[in-house]
Write an enzyme that holds these catalytic residues in place. Sequence first.
Site, mmCIF file in Angstrom:
data_model
loop_
_atom_site.group_PDB
_atom_site.id
_atom_site.type_symbol
_atom_site.label_atom_id
_atom_site.label_comp_id
_atom_site.label_asym_id
_atom_site.label_seq_id
_atom_site.Cartn_x
_atom_site.Cartn_y
_atom_site.Cartn_z
ATOM 1 N N GLU A 235 40.346 46.798 32.823
ATOM 2 C CA GLU A 235 39.620 46.825 34.093
ATOM 3 C C GLU A 235 40.575 46.427 35.208
ATOM 4 O O GLU A 235 41.358 45.477 35.056
ATOM 5 C CB GLU A 235 38.429 45.865 34.043
ATOM 6 C CG GLU A 235 37.668 45.736 35.367
ATOM 7 C CD GLU A 235 36.482 44.777 35.261
ATOM 8 O OE1 GLU A 235 35.882 44.691 34.156
ATOM 9 O OE2 GLU A 235 36.166 44.105 36.267
ATOM 10 N N GLU B 282 37.006 42.627 45.030
ATOM 11 C CA GLU B 282 35.706 41.994 44.797
ATOM 12 C C GLU B 282 35.515 40.925 45.858
ATOM 13 O O GLU B 282 36.469 40.259 46.276
ATOM 14 C CB GLU B 282 35.630 41.363 43.407
ATOM 15 C CG GLU B 282 35.448 42.337 42.274
ATOM 16 C CD GLU B 282 35.196 41.636 40.958
ATOM 17 O OE1 GLU B 282 34.045 41.617 40.488
ATOM 18 O OE2 GLU B 282 36.178 41.078 40.407
#
Length: 274
Positions: free
Chosen positions: A152, A157
């Site tokens: 990932e 974020e």
Amino acid sequence: MKNLLLLKTFAIAILLACKSPDVIIPDAKTNSVVVPKLIWSDEFNVNGLPDSTKWGYDVGGNGWGNNELEYYTAKRLENARIENGKLIIEARKEAYEGKNYTSARLLTRGKVEWKHGRIEALAKLPAGRGTWPAIWMLGSDISTVGWPRSGEIDIMEHVGFDEGVVHGTIHTEAYNHAKKTEKGKAISIKNVSTAFHLYAIEWTPDQIDFFVDDQKYYTVQKSVLGSEVAQWPFEQPFYLILNVAVGGNWGGQKGVDESIWPQRMEVDYVRVYQ
């Protein structure tokens, strides 16, 4: 004098790069200028639903492994639409399919995937406690090997209770948040929810660099993490995901402010260079 001319030439190249979809990257080994080609983009110029040739949807309200509170919908304008040249992903407080919030999670899986290159998105983020927007990537083999072995890459974020702190992170079988061994770094950015910022990675066989507004703030290297698949699963195609989660293990760590909804992430464009 020659050095001064070189500096001036490089400065002009950087200014041109800011106004053009072409990215100009100096090659430290040869002192030459490398211009990667734009191989894929979505400029979000046509109002309505997102382009179905480029984007699909993850659908459901199962918590997505993070105890998230939203139900992700598909082809629902209230949650994902093109409007005035921007992609809008909107999280809403409403009863839907047994959940109290809706949102959208767009992805390129099955449409287009990439191995290496520069992946960037110009975006303005939602604000408020309980918002959790992300621009991120998963390995294409996730359906067979599962997470985190698939790998990932979190290009961006942001959790609303920590306004202005943007995170770039990688997760692998050896290094992931479940083990509290993930590799990442945070950078403080002004006006994340009122202005557009450019979130990007530059991904090569040997390393991944993380950028905000073309400022490199973090690098992960294969030579440091290790070359086994469990340590470096980044030698396969990855697909891109854009979403706004509500609450969850991280986004809801300090609760959810029920008075702030709807909240949206706006994306001006997504571009991929190789």
